[in-house]
Every structure is written in structure tokens, then in C-alpha cells.
Design an enzyme around this catalytic site. Structure first.
Site, mmCIF file in Angstrom:
data_model
loop_
_atom_site.group_PDB
_atom_site.id
_atom_site.type_symbol
_atom_site.label_atom_id
_atom_site.label_comp_id
_atom_site.label_asym_id
_atom_site.label_seq_id
_atom_site.Cartn_x
_atom_site.Cartn_y
_atom_site.Cartn_z
ATOM 1 C CG ASP A 100 -2.253 0.497 0.841
ATOM 2 O OD1 ASP A 100 -2.282 1.580 0.461
ATOM 3 O OD2 ASP A 100 -3.316 -0.243 1.553
ATOM 4 C CG ASP A 195 -4.521 6.043 0.879
ATOM 5 O OD1 ASP A 195 -5.250 5.224 1.109
ATOM 6 O OD2 ASP A 195 -4.284 6.816 1.456
ATOM 7 C CD GLU A 248 -9.047 5.093 -1.549
ATOM 8 O OE1 GLU A 248 -9.782 4.691 -0.791
ATOM 9 O OE2 GLU A 248 -7.972 5.441 -1.257
ATOM 10 C CG HIS A 317 -9.128 -1.182 4.350
ATOM 11 N ND1 HIS A 317 -8.715 -1.212 2.904
ATOM 12 C CD2 HIS A 317 -8.817 0.296 4.683
ATOM 13 C CE1 HIS A 317 -8.120 -0.159 2.472
ATOM 14 N NE2 HIS A 317 -7.915 0.870 3.468
ATOM 15 C CG ASP A 318 -11.388 2.607 3.468
ATOM 16 O OD1 ASP A 318 -10.871 2.380 4.576
ATOM 17 O OD2 ASP A 318 -10.605 2.948 2.571
HETATM 18 C C1 NOJ Z 1 -7.937 5.480 1.817
HETATM 19 C C2 NOJ Z 1 -7.715 4.270 2.918
HETATM 20 O O1 NOJ Z 1 -8.355 3.109 2.451
HETATM 21 C C3 NOJ Z 1 -8.409 4.582 4.239
HETATM 22 O O2 NOJ Z 1 -8.487 3.319 4.941
HETATM 23 C C4 NOJ Z 1 -7.738 5.543 4.960
HETATM 24 O O3 NOJ Z 1 -8.362 6.025 6.086
HETATM 25 C C5 NOJ Z 1 -7.603 6.943 4.017
HETATM 26 N N1 NOJ Z 1 -7.386 6.673 2.543
HETATM 27 C C6 NOJ Z 1 -6.407 7.643 4.213
HETATM 28 O O4 NOJ Z 1 -5.327 7.517 4.232
#
Ligand code: NOJ
Length: 549
Positions: A100, A195, A248, A317-318
């Protein structure tokens, strides 16, 4: 146009959220030796890549997405020797590791930031400092400027105040990032998940247009400077290695995604967008609205046909667990329940779309949303911030809890359910986040040797995709969509697969149009059907079929 073949288009990626995967030392937090001990299980699923959520040194305010040293491993996860063992152990099984890459921000405990606060060169301008605040708001629903007494200025943080944003207008920051990429690629990793990669360049710090979602976005989302950095990283570093990137990309539309990921742009290889997971949500994933399969197919079609290549994911995970979201998790762990049928249906969907599939840990056994009964059990900072904001806006406690339960990122972060025993086989003592009580019925061990389990079905779908050029590279065509039914095909040089999914707990009678389309030999059934006869003219509750035509 047929896409250029590549190993990372053909393989499946498995995402590991290390703190919740396998604890090896009993401290309640998953770790790298734990992952190493499970490499055989991961390999048995048939995946080609592991994407590791961050394991770098970090104060863990945002569970590792706040990095204080990109060159070392946080002791809670293990050591660099453990990391090297993981890379080589995975390699032996023909599995690549994707790291990541969090480069929009660092932790405020990073040495660069500490020196920047003190105006120590060359770090003085590594971050975005300003004498006053503008009106922007943060992704974590709070003010995004924090005053630093030592420096006597505000710094920008699009996420938590302990995650200050880097200043890409300073060429030294680009050089630092280049070195980080190089360091990890030289260790033999297979690429990066980047990210929030479409917000790293801030064109100006002027006030933004007022918005209930995010004020200021137009000054930093998908800016020209952002494209420039990605193209340079590709040219200067990534193109020298056999690796791939998936970015992302937040709040993104199709046109922006094309610019970030289409092959001729030479930026990212693919992007994670959110559109297909927000069919039944308003304001990103926070407030519910009614699901419609027709809407889902329409959104999928837009991206399937609009991009050169897609990243296909249903969980991370989000997000929340897909079986609790688009499926029905009742009867979790029970045979032929809505849970089992819908978990398998969602696998059918994922592996018959065009793109690289990303499976999130636990998805392959049908793990469900958490079963917390009170807010005290929630750990996620985003959920806590949202709760504070909703309280301030006057929402009653019951409604806050209802919505937060629906959207909290902790839904997918509960520990992996390996066994029915104490600690679900994740660990033996207290785990950092609650373990879902349904682990006594829903766990890896009970599915491992059961040919009809959700886990075995995932393996079957992964093998089917592996064995078929049409499923890997064929064109996507939407065919029929209603509120609960969707039908599409994948086609290439005269061969085709047709997928039909009933997104409901009720039997659907097929009309004549659907019956004409659904002619073919049964390739997959999620309910144990052995043959398909279109004249039967119905799909059972949560039934999915894949036909070869
Ligand atoms: C996206 C990540 O997937 C998330 O878990 C994180 O809180 C934010 N970016 C900030 O890095």
C-alpha cells in the site's frame, strides 16, 4: 478493442488487512508471521497477488494509513526480516506482494514533519503550510487545517489531523517518493495500491465552492499536476520493473478515471472507483436508499465498457461486507440459507465481470458485517468523527447508531474467522476489535473440506475464470435488467458466457425475452442445479447461473 494481455490482468488479488488476519504472538493484533503461517491457505484459493494494507512504522491512528517511516515495519506487525520472509514465501507459491503506497500524507510523527515544523531545511516546505485557513473540509468530516504552535502556521490535512498532506510543489518530495518506490521494488514486490492517489496535487489553496460533501475538492481532485506526477513515476521508476499499480481514486467520474488509467496515458494500470457500491447509498456510503439491480447493471456497464481495464472489487477495509450489503446475511453459516446463496451469487458476479478481481480477506468465506451492540465497540476514527458531526447536527442517538452501523469501516475489519473456537482461531486472548459471534457457524475450518461451501465456490469461480480467455478478456454486454434481475454476457470471437443473477429472496419468472437469451449449457450454478433448461423459465431465490453459449 481487445486488451493487451498481462499477468496482473489474468490473476486474482487477495487483500490482507494485517491487523485483522492472523495474530501469531497473542497481542490481539494480526501480524506478518501470522500471514506467513497462512500462505498455504491463500495459495489454495488460487490467487496470484496479495495486496497488504500498510505495515510500515506508524502511530496507528488510522490503522497504518499514517506512516512515520516508509523504510521500516511497525513492531506490532513484525520486522523487516519477517517482511522479507513473507515476500520470498509468497514468491515460492507464485504469489506477488503489492504494498500500500500512502503518499498523499504522512503521519505527523514522521521525521520530515517534525523537522518541517521547526523549519529545518530541506524539510521546511515538505508539507502544505499556510498563515490562515481556507474553507475546505476534510474527508473525515472535520476542519482540515491545524495550527502548529512551534511553526506558527496552519498545516493542511485532508484526513485526520495526525495525517498532514505532503507538498508536491516541492521537487524534493517527488524525489523522496521515487526512492520509496525504488526501495520496495528492489525488494521484489509486484506493485502498489496507491492510496487516495487522485488528490495529491493541490493547484491552489483558494476557498472552495460550498458543498455538503467536501468543500475545496475542485482545487485538488484529478488536477493536471497530479497526472504529471503519475506519468513521471511511471517513466522514472515503475517502467523499469515487472509490476502494476492500482490507484484508489476518490469521488471520481468515468472521464477522470480514463485519464488516470487508460493504457495510452501511462499513469496507473487501473483504479478503484466507488460507483458500483453506491447503488443503494446516498452521500458516498453513509445513508441508505433502495437497491435496484437495473441500476447496478447500468453502473457496471458504464465502467466495464468505458475503461480499458477495471479493478473489480466488492469489499475492502473501508467498505461493508458485500453479503450484508447487496446480499442477505440471514442464516449466516447455514446450508442453503439466503446467506449462502447470496454470498455465492456475488462471487458469480465478481468473477464474470471484465477486470482484475480483488477479493478482500474473509469475503471468500462469506463473512458478514459486525454484530456490535454498542458504539463503545467501534474503533474506526472515521465512524467516531461522523458520530460527533451527526450529534452536533441534532440527529437522535438511535438514528446515529442505525446509520453508523450501516456504514462503519469496522464492518470489514473484524478479525478473520478461522475456526469456531476461542478467538475464532485469530488469537487466543483479547483481539483489538470484536470478533463476530457468528464465527461458531461461519468459519474457514468448517468450509475448507466441504465441496459445497462458499469457500469452495470461490475456488471454483477463480478456476473457471482462469481457464477461460472469454471470461478474462471478452467484451462485456448488458442484456436484461429489472429491479431484481440482471443478465449480461461476455463475448469474444464467437464464444460467449451469459450470467443471470436474481438479487432477491423470491423466485423470478423469466419473461420470453430472458428465456430466449438464456439458452446454453450450464457452466455454474450457485444452488446445486445440475442442468439448465430455459423453458423452466424461472430463477430461484438468490439464484445465479452462468451459461456457455
Ligand atoms: C483510504 C484508505 O483506504 C483509508 O483506510 C484511509 O483512512 C484513507 N485513505 C486515508 O489514508
Amino acid at each position: 478493442m481487445s486488451p493487451q494481455p498481462a499477468w496482473w490482468k489474468e490473476g486474482v488479488v487477495y487483500q490482507i488487512y494485517p491487523r485483522s488476519f492472523q495474530d501469531s504472538n497473542g497481542d490481539g493484533i494480526g501480524d506478518i508471521p501470522g500471514i506467513i503461517s497462512r500462505l498455504d491457505e491463500i495459495a489454495a484459493l488460487g490467487v496470484r497477488v496479495i495486496w497488504l494494507s500498510p505495515v510500515y512504522k506508524s502511530p496507528q491512528v488510522d490503522n497504518g494509513y499514517d506512516i512515520s517511516d516508509y523504510y521500516s515495519i511497525d513492531p506490532i506487525f513484525g520486522s523487516m526480516e519477517d517482511m522479507d520472509r513473507l515476500i520470498s514465501g509468497a514468491k515460492k507459491r507464485n504469489i506477488g506482494i503489492v504494498m500500500d503506497l500512502v503518499i498523499n500524507h504522512t503521519s505527523d510523527e514522521h521525521e520530515w514533519f517534525q523537522k518541517s515544523r521547526r523549519r529545518e531545511d530541506p524539510y521546511t516546505d515538505y508539507y502544505i503550510w499556510h498563515k490562515s485557513k481556507n474553507n475546505w473540509t476534510s474527508f473525515f468530516m472535520e476542519d482540515c487545517w491545524e495550527y502548529d504552535d512551534l511553526r506558527g502556521e496552519y498545516y493542511l490535512h485532508l484526513f485526520h489531523k495526525k495525517q498532514p498532506d505532503l507538498n508536491y510543489k516541492n521537487p524534493l518530495v517527488y524525489d523522496e517518493v521515487k526512492n520509496i518506490l525504488q526501495f520496495w521494488l528492489d525488494k521484489g514486490i509486484a506493485g502498489f495500491r496507491c492510496d487516495v492517489i487522485n488528490v495529491i496535487w493541490k493547484t491552489s489553496l483558494a476557498d472552495g465552492k460550498k458543498s455538503i460533501m467536501l468543500t475545496g475538492l475542485e482545487h485538488y481532485k484529478c488536477q493536471e499536476g497530479n497526472h504529471d506526477i503519475l506519468q513521471r513515476l511511471r517513466k522514472d521508476v515503475l517502467s523499469n520493473y515487472d509490476c502494476f499499480t492500482v490507484g484508489e481514486a476518490v469521488m471520481i467520474n468515468l472521464e477522470e478515471a480514463r485519464l488516470l488509467s487508460n493504457e495510452d496515458r501511462q499513469e496507473l494500470d487501473m483504479v478503484f472507483y466507488f460507483d458500483h457500491l453506491e447503488v443503494d447509498r446516498r452521500f458516498a456510503r453513509f445513508f441508505p436508499k433502495k437497491f435496484s439491480a437495473a441500476q447496478l447493471l447500468q453502473r457496471l456497464t458504464k465502467w466495464q465498457q468505458g475503461l480499458d481495464w477495471n479493478a473489480i472489487y466488492l469489499e475492502n477495509h473501508d467498505q461493508t461486507r458485500i453479503v450484508s450489503h447487496y446480499g442477505d446475511d440471514s442464516g449466516a453459516g447455514e446450508k442453503d440459507s439466503p446467506w449462502e446463496r447470496s454470498a455465492k451469487l456475488l462471487a458469480v458476479l465478481q468473477f464474470t465481470l471484465r477486470g482484475t478481481p480483488f477479493v478482500y480477506q474473509g469475503q471468500e468465506i462469506g463473512m458478514t458485517n459486525f454484530d456490535f451492540s454498542s458504539f463503545d465497540q467501534v474503533k474506526d476514527i472515521e465512524t467516531h468523527n461522523l458520530s460527533r458531526l451527526m450529534k452536533k447536527l441534532g440527529f437522535p442517538a438511535w438514528l446515529r447508531w442505525k446509520w453508523l452501523k450501516l456504514s462503519s469501516r469496522d464492518n470489514t475489519r473484524t478479525p478473520f474467522q478461522w475456526t469456531a473456537g476461542k478467538g475464532a482461531g485469530f488469537n487466543t486472548e483479547q483481539s483489538w476489535l470484536g470478533i463476530n459471534a457468528n464465527h461458531t457457524k461461519l468459519n474457514y475450518e468448517s468450509q475448507q473440506n466441504d465441496a459445497d461451501s462458499v469457500l469452495s465456490f470461490y475456488k471454483k469461480m477463480i478456476n473457471l475464470r482462469k481457464s477461460s480467455e472469454v471470461l478474462k478478456y471478452g467484451d462485456f454486454k448488458p442484456l436484461v435488467a429489472t429491479n431484481k434481475l440482471l443478465i449480461y454476457s461476455r463475448e469474444s470471437s464467437g464464444e460467449a458466457y451469459i450470467t443471470a443473477c436474481n438479487f432477491s429472496g423470491k423466485c423470478i419468472k423469466l419473461n420470453s425475452e430472458a428465456r430466449v437469451l438464456l439458452q446454453g449449457t450450464l457452466a455454474v450454478s450457485n444452488i446445486g442445479r445440475t442442468e439448465w433448461n430455459a423453458s423452466q423459465a424461472r430463477l430461484e431465490a438468490w439464484e445465479a447461473v452462468v451459461l456457455k453459449v
